[in-house]
Design a protein around this motif. Structure first.
Motif, short mmCIF file in Angstrom:
data_model
loop_
_atom_site.label_atom_id
_atom_site.label_comp_id
_atom_site.label_asym_id
_atom_site.label_seq_id
_atom_site.Cartn_x
_atom_site.Cartn_y
_atom_site.Cartn_z
N LYS A 80 -24.87 24.41 -26.89
CA LYS A 80 -25.91 25.13 -26.16
C LYS A 80 -26.12 24.61 -24.74
CE LYS A 80 -28.44 26.60 -30.29
NZ LYS A 80 -29.76 26.61 -30.99
N ARG A 81 -25.31 23.62 -24.35
CA ARG A 81 -25.38 23.10 -22.99
C ARG A 81 -24.73 24.09 -22.03
NH1 ARG A 81 -25.24 17.24 -22.59
NH2 ARG A 81 -24.42 17.52 -20.48
N LYS A 82 -25.30 24.21 -20.83
CA LYS A 82 -24.68 25.08 -19.83
C LYS A 82 -23.44 24.41 -19.25
CE LYS A 82 -28.72 27.78 -18.46
NZ LYS A 82 -29.56 28.25 -17.34
N MET A 83 -22.48 25.23 -18.91
CA MET A 83 -21.20 24.72 -18.42
C MET A 83 -21.38 23.84 -17.18
SD MET A 83 -18.66 25.80 -20.37
CE MET A 83 -17.18 25.83 -19.35
N LYS A 84 -22.32 24.20 -16.32
CA LYS A 84 -22.50 23.47 -15.07
C LYS A 84 -23.05 22.05 -15.29
CE LYS A 84 -27.10 25.43 -14.11
NZ LYS A 84 -27.86 26.31 -13.19
N GLY A 144 -11.53 28.85 -14.29
CA GLY A 144 -12.80 29.43 -13.86
C GLY A 144 -13.77 29.59 -15.02
N TYR A 145 -15.05 29.50 -14.71
CA TYR A 145 -16.10 29.73 -15.72
C TYR A 145 -17.39 30.10 -15.00
CZ TYR A 145 -17.38 24.95 -14.35
OH TYR A 145 -17.73 23.83 -13.62
N TYR A 146 -18.28 30.73 -15.76
CA TYR A 146 -19.61 31.05 -15.23
C TYR A 146 -20.51 29.85 -15.50
CZ TYR A 146 -18.02 35.87 -14.78
OH TYR A 146 -17.33 36.99 -14.42
N PRO A 147 -21.00 29.18 -14.47
CA PRO A 147 -21.73 27.92 -14.65
C PRO A 147 -22.98 28.02 -15.49
CG PRO A 147 -21.92 28.72 -12.37
CD PRO A 147 -20.89 29.55 -13.05
N ASP A 148 -23.62 29.20 -15.56
CA ASP A 148 -24.87 29.32 -16.31
C ASP A 148 -24.66 29.74 -17.76
OD1 ASP A 148 -26.78 28.55 -14.34
OD2 ASP A 148 -26.47 30.46 -13.33
N LEU A 149 -23.43 29.99 -18.14
CA LEU A 149 -23.15 30.26 -19.55
C LEU A 149 -23.19 28.96 -20.34
CD1 LEU A 149 -20.17 32.81 -19.64
CD2 LEU A 149 -22.59 33.25 -20.11
N THR A 150 -23.64 29.03 -21.59
CA THR A 150 -23.54 27.87 -22.46
C THR A 150 -22.09 27.71 -22.90
OG1 THR A 150 -23.91 29.09 -24.52
CG2 THR A 150 -25.87 28.28 -23.34
N VAL A 151 -21.76 26.55 -23.43
CA VAL A 151 -20.39 26.29 -23.91
C VAL A 151 -19.99 27.34 -24.93
CG1 VAL A 151 -18.96 24.68 -25.21
CG2 VAL A 151 -20.50 23.82 -23.43
N TYR A 152 -20.88 27.60 -25.89
CA TYR A 152 -20.57 28.55 -26.95
C TYR A 152 -20.40 29.96 -26.39
CZ TYR A 152 -20.97 31.23 -31.28
OH TYR A 152 -20.74 32.10 -32.32
N ASP A 153 -21.30 30.37 -25.51
CA ASP A 153 -21.21 31.72 -24.93
C ASP A 153 -19.95 31.88 -24.08
OD1 ASP A 153 -23.53 32.52 -26.14
OD2 ASP A 153 -24.81 32.18 -24.39
N TYR A 154 -19.56 30.81 -23.42
CA TYR A 154 -18.32 30.87 -22.63
C TYR A 154 -17.11 31.12 -23.55
CZ TYR A 154 -14.22 29.26 -20.07
OH TYR A 154 -12.97 29.18 -19.52
N LEU A 155 -17.07 30.40 -24.67
CA LEU A 155 -15.96 30.60 -25.60
C LEU A 155 -15.97 32.02 -26.17
CD1 LEU A 155 -15.68 27.25 -27.61
CD2 LEU A 155 -14.32 28.04 -25.67
N MET A 156 -17.15 32.55 -26.45
CA MET A 156 -17.22 33.92 -26.97
C MET A 156 -16.77 34.93 -25.91
SD MET A 156 -18.04 33.62 -30.11
CE MET A 156 -17.04 32.11 -29.99
N TYR A 157 -17.10 34.64 -24.66
CA TYR A 157 -16.66 35.51 -23.56
C TYR A 157 -15.13 35.52 -23.46
CZ TYR A 157 -15.62 36.71 -18.69
OH TYR A 157 -15.07 37.25 -17.56
N ILE A 158 -14.52 34.33 -23.49
CA ILE A 158 -13.05 34.24 -23.42
C ILE A 158 -12.42 34.88 -24.65
CG2 ILE A 158 -11.08 32.66 -23.38
CD1 ILE A 158 -12.58 32.83 -20.74
N ALA A 159 -13.05 34.70 -25.82
CA ALA A 159 -12.52 35.31 -27.05
C ALA A 159 -12.50 36.83 -26.94
CB ALA A 159 -13.37 34.87 -28.25
N SER A 160 -13.52 37.40 -26.30
CA SER A 160 -13.55 38.87 -26.14
C SER A 160 -12.44 39.34 -25.22
CB SER A 160 -14.92 39.31 -25.62
OG SER A 160 -15.13 38.87 -24.27
N ILE A 161 -12.16 38.56 -24.16
CA ILE A 161 -11.06 38.89 -23.24
C ILE A 161 -9.73 38.84 -23.98
CG2 ILE A 161 -9.80 38.09 -21.20
CD1 ILE A 161 -12.43 37.19 -20.02
N LYS A 162 -9.60 37.88 -24.90
CA LYS A 162 -8.36 37.72 -25.65
C LYS A 162 -8.24 38.71 -26.80
CE LYS A 162 -7.38 32.90 -24.49
NZ LYS A 162 -6.82 31.63 -24.97
N GLY A 163 -9.30 39.50 -27.02
CA GLY A 163 -9.23 40.54 -28.03
C GLY A 163 -9.56 40.10 -29.44
N LEU A 164 -10.22 38.96 -29.60
CA LEU A 164 -10.60 38.50 -30.94
C LEU A 164 -11.82 39.28 -31.42
CD1 LEU A 164 -8.87 36.02 -29.91
CD2 LEU A 164 -10.34 34.61 -31.36
N ARG A 165 -11.84 39.61 -32.69
CA ARG A 165 -12.99 40.29 -33.26
C ARG A 165 -14.16 39.31 -33.35
NH1 ARG A 165 -10.28 43.90 -38.15
NH2 ARG A 165 -9.05 45.28 -36.76
#
Length: 290
Positions: free
Chosen positions: A127-131, A84-105
């Motif tokens: 900077k491309r959107k996931m969708k 799953g992913y949020y289609p309007d997130l950029t690639v980089y923002d998506y990775l940062m979102y997952i990193a926060s869930i995984k507890g990375l600083r």
């Protein structure tokens, strides 16, 4: 580094999706090969603690996965068939979102995210959107998110499904590169995905491991030989019903068949070198009449 399945079963009603599996894995690439419905995804979901075994135990370095809890999940990277992913997130923002869930600083997440985008060849698309990504790009983002926590175990469920040949090659090379110093379990029903990168191949059928070993061992275990046979077009169905046929090539005079048989199926049969695809046909294929 040891992952062990001890008499593991998963039962849904009357269906044994995984049926008394016992097996030990260590560092390297393991290719889990089987048809759809063989139990591969259920096995991986148990390995990722998404669902628990009905019977048996799975251990990591001697400890029950489900008792280890977050400590184990911190060493795990998982790419499901559909993530799953949020289609309007950029690639980089998506990775940062997952990193926060995984507890990375945040500082570590930014550094790790940039490093992985470079590794999977998506740095210029950050900077491309996931969708807007192609199927191959999405799978590479999936690998990157699975690798954010630098896991000791990387689980990939049908990672090349829907990819074109070039993307599949790129993906295999990437997996081979990522396999150093970790355990990689890759499930697929596409033989070429694991033929050259898996240190060990596990063939799974009806919830059980029906064969384990290297590609060379698997091929040498075959009790049938491979033959190339030229036959008249009107006789093709006869051979399909009588033998396991890997390939059919139409010719001007009829057809060329790649047949598995202990003895030459025709007088003009020419012996061919066996491949992993032939072994897959032997274990999982059926004659047309079956």
């Amino acid at each position: 580094m040891e992952l062990r399945f001890e008499n593991v079963s998963k039962i849904f009603g009357e269906v044994h999706a995984v049926d008394h599996v016992t097996y030990t894995m260590s560092k390297g690439v393991y290719g889990l090969l089987g048809l759809n419905g063989a139990g591969k995804t259920t096995l991986m979901r148990m390995l990722c603690t998404v669902t628990s075994p009905t019977e048996g135990i799975i251990t990591w370095n001697g400890n029950d996965l489900f008792k280890l809890g977050e400590k184990y999940r911190g060493e795990l990277g998982y790419l499901p068939q559909d993530f799953g992913y949020y289609p309007d997130l950029t690639v980089y923002d998506y990775l940062m979102y997952i990193a926060s869930i995984k507890g990375l600083r945040p500082i570590a997440a930014k550094s790790r995210g940039s490093e992985l985008l470079e590794q999977v060849g998506l740095k210029k698309y950050k900077k491309r959107k996931m969708k807007t990504l192609s199927g191959g790009m999405l799978r590479r983002v999936g690998i990157a998110q699975a690798m954010l926590n630098d896991p000791k175990i990387l689980v990939l469920d049908e990672p090349t499904a829907g990819l074109d040949p070039n993307e599949r090659i790129r993906f295999r090379n990437l997996i081979s590169e990522l396999s150093e110093e970790r355990l990689v379990l890759l499930s697929t029903h596409i033989v070429s995905d694991i033929e050259f990168i898996a240190n060990e191949i596990i063939m799974m059928k009806d919830g059980r491991f029906c064969y384990t070993g290297t590609s060379e061992q698997l091929i040498s275990s075959m009790d049938l030989r491979v033959w190339n046979c030229a036959v008249p077009k009107k006789e093709v169905n006869h051979y399909l019903e009588k033998y396991k046929v890997g390939n059919i090539k139409t010719t001007s005079g009829g057809a060329e068949l790649r047949i598995l048989s202990k003895v030459p199926p025709t007088e003009n049969a020419v012996r061919e070198e066996s491949t992993l695809e032939d072994a897959f046909l032997l274990y999982f294929g059926e004659k047309a009449g079956d």
